[in-house]
Each structure stands twice: as structure tokens, then as C-alpha cells.
Design a protein around this motif. Structure first.
Motif, PDB file in Angstrom:
ATOM      1  N   LEU A 173       0.830  -1.213   0.000  1.00  9.72           N
ATOM      2  CA  LEU A 173       0.000   0.000   0.000  1.00  9.72           C
ATOM      3  C   LEU A 173       0.863   1.261   0.000  1.00  9.72           C
ATOM      4  CD1 LEU A 173      -2.787  -0.993   2.579  1.00  9.72           C
ATOM      5  CD2 LEU A 173      -2.917  -1.053   0.078  1.00  9.72           C
ATOM      6  N   LEU A 174       1.933   1.243   0.770  1.00 10.22           N
ATOM      7  CA  LEU A 174       2.825   2.400   0.823  1.00 10.22           C
ATOM      8  C   LEU A 174       3.498   2.632  -0.528  1.00 10.22           C
ATOM      9  CD1 LEU A 174       4.101   4.616   2.568  1.00 10.22           C
ATOM     10  CD2 LEU A 174       5.843   2.956   3.265  1.00 10.22           C
ATOM     11  N   ALA A 175       3.906   1.538  -1.151  1.00 10.59           N
ATOM     12  CA  ALA A 175       4.539   1.654  -2.471  1.00 10.59           C
ATOM     13  C   ALA A 175       3.550   2.179  -3.511  1.00 10.59           C
ATOM     14  CB  ALA A 175       5.102   0.308  -2.896  1.00 10.59           C
ATOM     15  N   LEU A 176       2.318   1.702  -3.479  1.00 14.87           N
ATOM     16  CA  LEU A 176       1.293   2.200  -4.404  1.00 14.87           C
ATOM     17  C   LEU A 176       0.988   3.668  -4.133  1.00 14.87           C
ATOM     18  CD1 LEU A 176      -1.153  -0.847  -4.418  1.00 14.87           C
ATOM     19  CD2 LEU A 176       0.263  -0.076  -6.327  1.00 14.87           C
ATOM     20  N   GLN A 177       0.928   4.032  -2.871  1.00 12.49           N
ATOM     21  CA  GLN A 177       0.643   5.418  -2.512  1.00 12.49           C
ATOM     22  C   GLN A 177       1.744   6.356  -3.003  1.00 12.49           C
ATOM     23  OE1 GLN A 177      -1.512   6.401   1.291  1.00 12.49           O
ATOM     24  NE2 GLN A 177       0.532   7.062   1.892  1.00 12.49           N
ATOM     25  N   ARG A 178       2.997   5.872  -2.996  1.00 13.26           N
ATOM     26  CA  ARG A 178       4.134   6.691  -3.429  1.00 13.26           C
ATOM     27  C   ARG A 178       4.514   6.434  -4.889  1.00 13.26           C
ATOM     28  NH1 ARG A 178       8.363   6.596   1.738  1.00 13.26           N
ATOM     29  NH2 ARG A 178       7.023   7.769   3.180  1.00 13.26           N
TER      30      ARG A 178
END
Length: 399
Positions: A173-178
Motif C-alpha cells: 500500500l505504501l509503495a502504491l501510494q508513493r
């Protein structure tokens, strides 16, 4: 203000301390209820019930079976019907436990529970970063506190896969958000060997990719990024099928995984959506009441998630909540284990503590709401441990 400054400067340290304090509370409660445990109903029981024995009840014993005996080459059947067996449980966690047991010489209970504890710490640090990016450090700390004190949070120090799966999920999720597509692909792919969350995660990836495509006019997408973006979907796709494929390959039965999962259902097979109504009917003794309560829960969940009080959480976390929530509605045979599955819906806590408004002026009483939710969570956690961790009969309610 000094406390707020500390959170901004030392957020990750603060969330780790809060997490460990909550885990100490859980350990005390687990030790306190251990004497109520009936050793006759515990697999791998030493006859002396203590904290370590409590860390590997229920599904923990399946992971211990996998560590000690591996996965069966043939599916156990009775009258041609597949029975409960280790193929329902993903291999990454027991593989890590097995390796650490070999390196340290420790027991399954100690190594497995300490591994979960450490991975849970990594998960809350990543959670704080994910949430801080959208709603700030104070709200991130509040969410981690409420999450760490929540009723099913003791599984973060038990021989369960929640801690590992949270690390991988939040990383994705963090990677998708960034918009770090390659990292998102790797994390999504890893979930395929840790937890069946690839389907709702793929929905989140699609939304993130669509948002990136929508921004292409003022921020052009280069060919290299197109490849990286595609890899994210590929990672989710492979993750969704890799474990069922391995089960098929090892047993020679194409439906080995789904038939095994069906063995945990009351009717012996996986049926979509229907179990929620059936179980609510069993709970309320009325089909009409069951449907009405379920509708209220669904509508309430959607309103909480999509209302303006949740705008600040952003598209990635909001989509995850909706996708995962409806995924559970489709595939889960709702009962006491639902508590554990709800841990993955942690972004909703942003709304619960009042930190999801876009305008910071509208975020009222975030600190007090956090304190109230933490208090409620700890109290409910005592009930959870006393009711669901203690086996007083062989057919008790599994966690």
C-alpha cells in the motif's frame, strides 16, 4: 505542544513504544487466563499452561504441524470428502519459523511468537509512515495506539501470520501510494505465499494505476514506468494463484486448495456471500433480522469509508478498505475468526479517531477519541482472550 513536537521528531520510536506496551498488556492477560485452559484440548500441550502455551493455540498448531511434518503429498479424505489439512495455510511464515528454529535451537512456541512480535513491530512502523504521509504524525500515532490495543491484537504475538501479512500488505500500500511500482509488485507477489489478500490488493493497484494514467498530461508516463506499472498487476495476478497452483502440483488435485478451504465451512465447500446470512440467522434466530442487520452493517461501513470524514486518508487506503471489506463479505464464513481479519482494515481507525477530515480544523478531539478507543480496545481484549483463547471443550469457537 512538547508531546506533539516529540511525535513529529520521534514518531517511529513512539509507535514502537506504544506497540510494545500494548503487547506487554496482552502477555499479562494471556498469562492470567492460561490457568483456565484445559490441557486435554490443546495440541502439543506440555500439561502446564502458561503464556508460551497460549501463543500457539488454534491455528498455531497447524503451523507447528507444517514446521515439523511439512505439507501432505495426498489430501486426507473421508468418504471422498477432503478433510482439514495444512494446505489451507500459506508457507512463508512456517518457513521463516523453521529456519529460525534451526539457527537458534528454540522451540516453535518461543521462536514463532517472538518472530510475530518483531514483525508486528515492523508492521506498525510501516503503518505509521503510510498514515503520516496523508494525515500527519499525531493521527498516525493515534491509529497505531488504537490498533495495538484492539481486541484481536494479541495475535500479533502469537504463532499466526497476521504480523507477516501486515508487513507485506502495508509495504504494498505504501509503495502504491508513493507510486513505487516495482516495490509494490514485489510486495504484492510476496503476499501470494503469506496471505490470500491478492484479489483486493489488485483492485487497489488498478485504482492507483488509473490515477497515475489520469495525471499523464501534466506528468507524462515514460516507457520504463509503463513496464513498472504493468509489473504491479502481474505481481498481484501471480500472487492470487501461486499457492493454489503449488497445492495442485504437490498433490495432483487441481482443486486441492479450494477443497481444503471448504473443509472448514459448515457445508463442506466455499460458497460466496451466503455464509454471512446463514451465520447471522444462527446468531439472531431470524432470517429477516439477519438480513436487516447485515444491510445496516454494509451501509454503515460504506458511509464511514466514503464520507467526507475520510477524505484525507487518500485513494489507496480508501480503496483498500472497500475492496477488502467486500472481499471478506464474498469469501469469509463469518464467525469468531472475523476479529482477526478485521486487523487488516486498520485505515478505518483514521475515521474513528476523527483524523480523516481534509481540513485540520475539523479534526476535533483526536487525542481524546484515541484514549477512549484504546480503553475500549483493552477492555474488549480481555474478553477476547478469556472467551476465544481459552478452550474449555474440543469444539470451541476458533479464533
Amino acid at each position: 505542544m512538547r508531546g506533539v513536537d516529540l511525535l513529529h521528531r520521534r514518531l517511529l520510536l513512539c509507535v514502537l513504544v506504544a506497540y510494545l506496551v500494548a503487547r506487554l498488556f496482552s502477555a499479562i492477560v494471556m498469562q492470567a487466563v492460561a490457568h483456565e485452559q484445559n490441557p486435554d484440548y490443546i495440541f502439543y500441550s506440555t500439561g502446564h499452561q502458561d503464556y508460551w502455551q497460549m501463543t500457539h493455540v488454534w491455528d498455531g498448531r497447524w503451523y507447528q504441524t507444517i514446521v515439523e511434518d511439512g505439507y501432505p503429498q495426498q489430501l486426507p479424505t473421508v468418504g471422498g470428502v477432503v478433510q482439514q489439512n495444512p494446505w489451507a495455510f500459506y508457507p512463508m511464515y512456517p518457513g521463516m519459523v523453521s529456519l529460525l528454529m534451526h539457527l537458534t535451537g528454540g522451540s516453535f512456541a518461543v521462536v514463532g511468537s517472538l518472530l510475530s512480535l518483531v514483525l508486528g513491530g515492523v508492521a506498525v512502523v510501516l503503518m505509521a509512515v503510510l498514515i503520516r504521509d496523508k494525515v500527519g504524525a499525531v493521527a498516525a500515532f493515534g491509529v497505531v495506539c488504537v490498533f495495538s490495543a484492539s481486541p484481536p491484537s494479541p495475535v500479533l504475538q502469537m504463532t499466526y501470520t497476521e504480523s507477516l501479512a501486515l508487513v507485506l500488505l502495508i509495504s504494498a500500500l505504501l509503495a502504491l501510494q508513493r507510486r513505487q511500482w516495482w516495490l509494490a509488485a514485489a510486495a504484492a507477489l510476496a503476499t501470494g505465499l503469506a496471505r490470500p489478500v491478492a484479489v483486493p490488493l489488485a483492485v487497489v493497484a488498478l485504482v492507483a494505476l488509473w490515477l497515475r494514467w489520469r495525471d499523464r498530461e501534466h506528468d507524462p508516463i515514460r516507457s520504463r514506468e509503463w513496464v513498472a506499472m504493468a509489473s504491479t498487476l502481474v505481481g498481484c495476478g501471480i500472487a492470487g494463484g501461486i499457492w493454489p497452483a503449488i497445492a495442485w502440483w504437490r498433490t495432483g488435485v487441481p482443486s486441492a486448495y479450494t477443497e481444503t478451504m471448504g473443509s472448514w465451512r459448515s457445508d463442506g465447500k466455499v460458497v460466496y456471500f451466503v455464509p454471512w446470512i446463514a451465520n447471522f440467522d444462527m446468531l439472531f434466530h431470524s432470517g429477516v433480522v439477519a438480513v436487516l442487520v447485515l444491510l445496516v452493517l454494509i451501509v454503515g461501513f460504506v458511509v464511514i469509508t466514503i464520507g467526507p470524514w475520510g477524505d484525507a486518508m487518500g485513494a489507496v487506503m480508501r480503496t483498500w478498505l472497500l475492496a477488502y471489506g467486500f472481499y471478506l463479505l464474498a469469501v469469509l464464513d463469518a464467525w469468531t475468526s472475523t476479529y482477526r481479519y478485521l486487523l487488516f482494515m486498520f485505515p478505518i481507525l483514521i475515521v474513528f479517531i476523527g483524523a480523516g477530515w481534509k481540513e485540520r480544523a475539523q479534526r476535533l478531539l483526536v487525542g481524546w477519541r484515541t484514549v477512549i478507543w484504546v480503553g475500549l480496545g483493552l477492555g474488549w481484549q480481555v474478553w477476547w482472550c478469556w472467551t476465544l483463547l481459552v478452550l474449555r471443550h474440543s469444539s470451541g469457537n476458533p479464533i
